[in-house]
Design an enzyme around this catalytic site. Sequence first.
Site, mmCIF file in Angstrom:
data_model
loop_
_atom_site.group_PDB
_atom_site.id
_atom_site.type_symbol
_atom_site.label_atom_id
_atom_site.label_comp_id
_atom_site.label_asym_id
_atom_site.label_seq_id
_atom_site.Cartn_x
_atom_site.Cartn_y
_atom_site.Cartn_z
ATOM 1 N N GLU A 1 -20.694 50.355 -32.170
ATOM 2 C CA GLU A 1 -22.002 49.918 -32.676
ATOM 3 C C GLU A 1 -22.310 48.491 -32.215
ATOM 4 O O GLU A 1 -21.373 47.717 -31.984
ATOM 5 C CB GLU A 1 -22.040 50.025 -34.218
ATOM 6 C CG GLU A 1 -21.043 49.153 -34.937
ATOM 7 C CD GLU A 1 -21.068 49.402 -36.451
ATOM 8 O OE1 GLU A 1 -20.935 50.559 -36.898
ATOM 9 O OE2 GLU A 1 -21.228 48.404 -37.175
ATOM 10 N N ARG B 1 -15.269 53.421 -40.628
ATOM 11 C CA ARG B 1 -15.435 52.872 -39.290
ATOM 12 C C ARG B 1 -15.834 53.995 -38.341
ATOM 13 O O ARG B 1 -15.284 55.107 -38.411
ATOM 14 C CB ARG B 1 -14.132 52.220 -38.804
ATOM 15 C CG ARG B 1 -13.865 50.833 -39.403
ATOM 16 C CD ARG B 1 -14.891 49.805 -38.924
ATOM 17 N NE ARG B 1 -14.695 48.463 -39.438
ATOM 18 C CZ ARG B 1 -15.332 47.932 -40.488
ATOM 19 N NH1 ARG B 1 -16.202 48.659 -41.174
ATOM 20 N NH2 ARG B 1 -15.123 46.690 -40.848
ATOM 21 N N HIS C 1 -25.272 50.345 -40.698
ATOM 22 C CA HIS C 1 -24.120 49.633 -41.279
ATOM 23 C C HIS C 1 -24.551 48.795 -42.493
ATOM 24 O O HIS C 1 -24.422 47.574 -42.500
ATOM 25 C CB HIS C 1 -23.423 48.753 -40.224
ATOM 26 C CG HIS C 1 -21.990 48.456 -40.572
ATOM 27 N ND1 HIS C 1 -20.999 48.304 -39.639
ATOM 28 C CD2 HIS C 1 -21.371 48.279 -41.777
ATOM 29 C CE1 HIS C 1 -19.838 48.042 -40.235
ATOM 30 N NE2 HIS C 1 -20.042 48.023 -41.541
HETATM 31 C C1 DGY Z 1 -16.642 45.334 -43.919
HETATM 32 O O1 DGY Z 1 -16.660 44.456 -44.788
HETATM 33 O O2 DGY Z 1 -15.633 45.650 -43.298
HETATM 34 C C2 DGY Z 1 -17.919 46.040 -43.649
HETATM 35 O O3 DGY Z 1 -17.845 46.978 -42.682
HETATM 36 C C3 DGY Z 1 -19.052 45.077 -43.455
HETATM 37 O O4 DGY Z 1 -19.612 45.100 -44.711
#
Ligand code: DGY
Length: 325
Positions: free
Chosen positions: A272, A243, A290
Amino acid sequence: MSRPVLLLTRKLPAAIEARAARDYDAKLNSTDDPWYRDGAEIARRAAAISAEGVLCAAGDPLGAATIGALPASVKIIATFSVGYDHIDIAAAKARGIVVTNTPEVLSFATAECAFTLMLMAARRAGEGERLVRAQKWEGWAPTQLMGVTLEGKKLGIAGFGRIGRELAAMARGFRMEIHYRDLHRAPPELEQGATFHDNDEGFLGAIDILSMHMPGGEATRKWLNAERLGRMRKGSIVINTGRGGSVDDAALVAALSSGHIRAAGLDVYDGEPRIFDGYFGLENVALLPHLGSATIETRDAMGHRALDNLDAVLIRGQAAPHGLA
Ligand code: DGY
């Protein structure tokens, strides 16, 4: 028999939307209209159709205010993600709303993304691609764009969960030495010879490449700050597919600019899709939008997992297999 009413906040893969439309009175967002960015709008739409379930995704603002404004009809929030830092679990629990996520099915894909970034950063692939695309490449040269090899390097995995362990398995194929930092030591069958560190200082000082796989939220906010970067060896590499909030962007930009950190590869960003301006002026950072779980296979598997959770609660009246609250 009437089908349960389901609100989908995002456009999902075709097979998932088809399954949702078959089994639910589903309100799709097949154009990915960005109303999902507004928590009040999510709640308003859920109320307008008396939704019993909300199928949301990473980043949708399901904080306390949104959850407080959801209609009483909502029994479950199923997120199409493994991360759930965008959902106020306590607020959902207080309202008796089940929250579910999609663990396991995206571990390999996310580790692949971390490995992609690791190679891009070590081998200067972003710089090379930009050079060619700008039509500025003048031909092979003995000292052009020299990177570093991954072979023999010490990979430090911060967060040794499923994704971190998949990355470790891939890195062994590149003859890397695996170190990890987590709250607890993993059992030998998961550790597979990796070196456990019980403190950040020893961990950061021992490694050549840091790959971050920590959950988001306040506990990890700006974990990689100037002090921790300063503890890393000169010329180290930083990768983040966890993250964005776990990185102090100004500190990382300073370390990349000074050369203390050789290169970085980032897939996630604090706030983001906004990205800290300082990264754009740097050649030694690879930036992806991402993409961690973005394979066709994985996105289908995530969707089926989210629907399995919804089916359990709304169709069969059972406990969700991947319940968080
Ligand atoms: C998640 O699943 O948490 C990702 O960041 C999105 O794929």
